[in-house]
Scaffold this active site. Structure first.
Site: not given
Ligand SMILES: NC(=O)c1ccc[n+]([C@@H]2O[C@H](COP(=O)([O-])OP(=O)(O)OC[C@H]3O[C@@H](n4cnc5c(N)ncnc54)[C@H](O)[C@@H]3O)[C@@H](O)[C@H]2O)c1
Length: 311
Positions: A13, A150, A206-207
């Site tokens: 994202i 989480y 599928i889980f």
């Molecule tokens: N993808 C989804 O469906 C979804 C749904 C709900 C919420 N979110 C939230 O959206 C955000 C982005 O999710 P995403 O799917 O892009 O995940 P992602 O894992 O692709 O991106 C997260 C990024 O954060 C970096 N990261 C992790 N720990 C870190 C740290 N300690 N310091 C610096 N960087 C760090 C990772 O290297 C990664 O590049 C997150 O907060 C996630 O909880 C995602």
């Protein structure tokens, strides 16, 4: 032109947010530690195209490093906070890491931002903060009973954002994303795994019995919301597609779109996974004027096209 920090900017994202911010002419700092939760080379590829852009700066580091954050935040106007230990399942096996990155990491960011000129933090939250279903669709008043570490860690992060606003006047908004999909999506998510299997005519696993339902939200809708909420809104908002389908239906749609011969098999359910998610986006629509545009069939088609092109 604004100066903007995107934490977790090399992830799924975050990299899309950076893409849009740069196209709009902003200066962007990407802070990412290239965590090995999934292949870091995918993350390097996500930001590869930005490296030549003079308005882009990559800082390799950790959101838990307060000294580093303070030095970055000095001249930053807005923060999109995407860095997290994502994934419900991994939090069940390693709850300390989710807490450490998502709750403590967010607290650290807020502490560092307190003494800076940051105008607002746009915090990535999750539908996982709802957990146990009392009624559907989830509106923002629905009780919070997360089912996984989480979900707890994301709820804590939201509360820290709220309290820092109330106590210290640090503005923030928490966007509760509902299962996000689209180009560059994480390889551990169902749509990505099913698409790969379908294109190779391999078995789709599928889980559980596949009757859990999810409100899948296309990445473009998520990015649009982030840009709008940068200047509007405070507190918590659902950012979801507003329509749910079962995992069985999802698998069948992906098989059909890709003209696949894949068969579906079932394995034991995963602990911590919610039974159902479905967003009411009325609050975001009524107060801010955001609502989702992309329907699941259209989104899955776009994702498959992208996937075929990339692989
Ligand atoms: N993808 C989804 O469906 C979804 C749904 C709900 C919420 N979110 C939230 O959206 C955000 C982005 O999710 P995403 O799917 O892009 O995940 P992602 O894992 O692709 O991106 C997260 C990024 O954060 C970096 N990261 C992790 N720990 C870190 C740290 N300690 N310091 C610096 N960087 C760090 C990772 O290297 C990664 O590049 C997150 O907060 C996630 O909880 C995602």
């Amino acid at each position: 032109m604004e100066k903007i920090l995107v934490t977790g900017g090399a992830g799924f994202i975050g990299s899309h947010i950076i893409d849009r911010l740069l196209k709009l002419g902003n200066e962007v700092i990407c802070l990412d530690n290239f965590d090995s939760y999934y292949d870091p080379s995918i993350k390097r590829k996500n930001i590869h195209f930005f490296m030549e852009n003079k308005n882009f700066e990559l800082v390799e580091g950790d959101i838990r490093d307060e000294h580093l954050l303070k030095s970055i935040l000095d001249e930053v106007d807005y923060v999109f906070h995407e860095a997290a230990q994502a994934g419900v399942r991994t939090s069940v096996t390693d709850p300390m890491k989710s807490h450490d990155v998502n709750a403590t990491g967010t607290l650290n960011l807020l502490k560092a931002a307190m003494d800076s000129n940051v105008k607002k933090i746009i915090n990535a939250s999750s539908s996982s903060v709802y957990g146990k279903v009392k009624y559907l669709p989830f509106d923002e008043e629905h009780p919070n009973q997360p089912l996984s570490p989480y979900g707890v860690s994301k709820l804590l992060a939201e509360h820290y954002c709220r309290v820092f606003d109330e106590l210290y006047g640090l503005k923030s908004v928490s966007l509760r994303y509902f299962t996000v999909y689209g180009p560059r999506m994480r390889p551990d998510l169902a749509i990505s795994i099913f698409t790969r299997s379908a294109l190779n005519n391999e078995t789709i696993t599928i889980f559980g019995n596949g009757e859990k339902t999810r409100d899948f939200t296309y990445i473009d809708d998520i990015i649009e919301a982030n840009l709008i909420f940068m200047k509007k809104g405070e507190g918590v908002y659902n950012i979801g597609g507003g329509h749910s389908i079962s995992i069985n239906e999802l698998a069948q749609k992906i098989i059909k779109i890709n003209n696949s011969k894949s068969e579906v098999v079932y394995t034991s359910p995963v602990k911590g996974d919610a039974d159902h998610t479905l967003a009411s986006y009325q609050k975001a629509w009524n107060e801010i004027g955001w609502k989702p545009k992309i329907k699941i069939d259209e989104g899955l088609e776009m994702y498959s096209k992208w996937f075929i092109n990339e692989n």
